[in-house]
Design a protein around this motif. Structure first.
Motif, PDB file in Angstrom:
ATOM      1  N   ARG A 259      34.698 -38.445   6.135  1.00  0.00           N
ATOM      2  CA  ARG A 259      35.918 -37.650   6.097  1.00  0.00           C
ATOM      3  C   ARG A 259      36.979 -38.228   7.017  1.00  0.00           C
ATOM      4  O   ARG A 259      36.691 -38.746   8.088  1.00  0.00           O
ATOM      5  N   THR A 260      38.220 -38.118   6.586  1.00  0.00           N
ATOM      6  CA  THR A 260      39.346 -38.518   7.407  1.00  0.00           C
ATOM      7  C   THR A 260      39.605 -37.418   8.417  1.00  0.00           C
ATOM      8  O   THR A 260      39.825 -36.263   8.046  1.00  0.00           O
TER       9      THR A 260
ATOM     10  N   THR B  75      39.714 -39.471  14.538  1.00  0.00           N
ATOM     11  CA  THR B  75      38.885 -40.609  14.159  1.00  0.00           C
ATOM     12  C   THR B  75      38.604 -40.546  12.661  1.00  0.00           C
ATOM     13  O   THR B  75      38.775 -39.511  12.036  1.00  0.00           O
ATOM     14  N   ASN B  76      38.173 -41.667  12.120  1.00  0.00           N
ATOM     15  CA  ASN B  76      37.890 -41.740  10.693  1.00  0.00           C
ATOM     16  C   ASN B  76      36.383 -41.824  10.498  1.00  0.00           C
ATOM     17  O   ASN B  76      35.704 -42.612  11.156  1.00  0.00           O
TER      18      ASN B  76
ATOM     19  N   SER C  36      34.717 -43.240   8.387  1.00  0.00           N
ATOM     20  CA  SER C  36      34.218 -44.543   7.939  1.00  0.00           C
ATOM     21  C   SER C  36      33.608 -45.342   9.087  1.00  0.00           C
ATOM     22  O   SER C  36      32.800 -46.238   8.857  1.00  0.00           O
TER      23      SER C  36
ATOM     24  N   ASP D 192      36.679 -43.676   1.487  1.00  0.00           N
ATOM     25  CA  ASP D 192      37.825 -44.425   0.976  1.00  0.00           C
ATOM     26  C   ASP D 192      37.480 -45.901   1.125  1.00  0.00           C
ATOM     27  O   ASP D 192      37.473 -46.447   2.219  1.00  0.00           O
TER      28      ASP D 192
ATOM     29  N   ASP E 265      39.357 -34.840   3.004  1.00  0.00           N
ATOM     30  CA  ASP E 265      39.609 -33.976   4.156  1.00  0.00           C
ATOM     31  C   ASP E 265      38.692 -32.752   4.098  1.00  0.00           C
ATOM     32  O   ASP E 265      37.783 -32.688   3.276  1.00  0.00           O
TER      33      ASP E 265
END
Length: 124
Positions: free
Chosen positions: A48-49, A53-54, A56, A73, A95
């Motif tokens: 999740r974005t 922080t991301n 990924s 993504d 999100d």
């Protein structure tokens, strides 16, 4: 639940791997990924974005702990080998709201099975 059913219900895109695998859990926290037993399915990790922080950044940790599939993504990433990689529909951010939709589909839309009763009244 099979990945193919999640793809159908959430309009996900298969990036790599097999849509025929089964996942046993859905999480966006790599610390809570549940591994499958040898030859058995594991969790779907959703990268999740976030605001600071991301998710990924935690894909490698989730895969190391036994995630069978990853939703992320992939525009600037390479999917890990041996893992089914999924992407959100084009133009949809991964999100909180989208994670909720995936979790709802995974758990067979529990809100549709709830009955709501309201009791109102006045004091006097």
């Amino acid at each position: 639940m099979t990945i193919s059913k999640l793809i159908q219900e959430c309009n996900l895109q298969l990036v790599a791997g097999s849509p025929d695998i089964t996942v046993t859990d859905v999480t966006d926290d790599s610390r809570t990924v549940t591994p499958g037993k040898p030859g058995a399915p594991g969790a779907l990790f959703i990268a999740r974005t976030g605001t600071s922080t991301n998710g990924s950044k935690f894909i490698a940790d989730a895969v190391a702990k036994g995630a069978s599939a990853v939703l992320a993504d992939w525009s600037s990433l390479t999917p890990p080998a041996g893992v089914t990689a999924l992407a959100a529909p084009q133009g949809v951010a991964i999100d909180h709201a989208f994670v909720g939709q995936v979790a709802e589909a995974f758990h067979d839309h529990p809100a549709k099975k709830l009955r709501l009763i309201g009791v109102t009244g006045t004091n006097g």
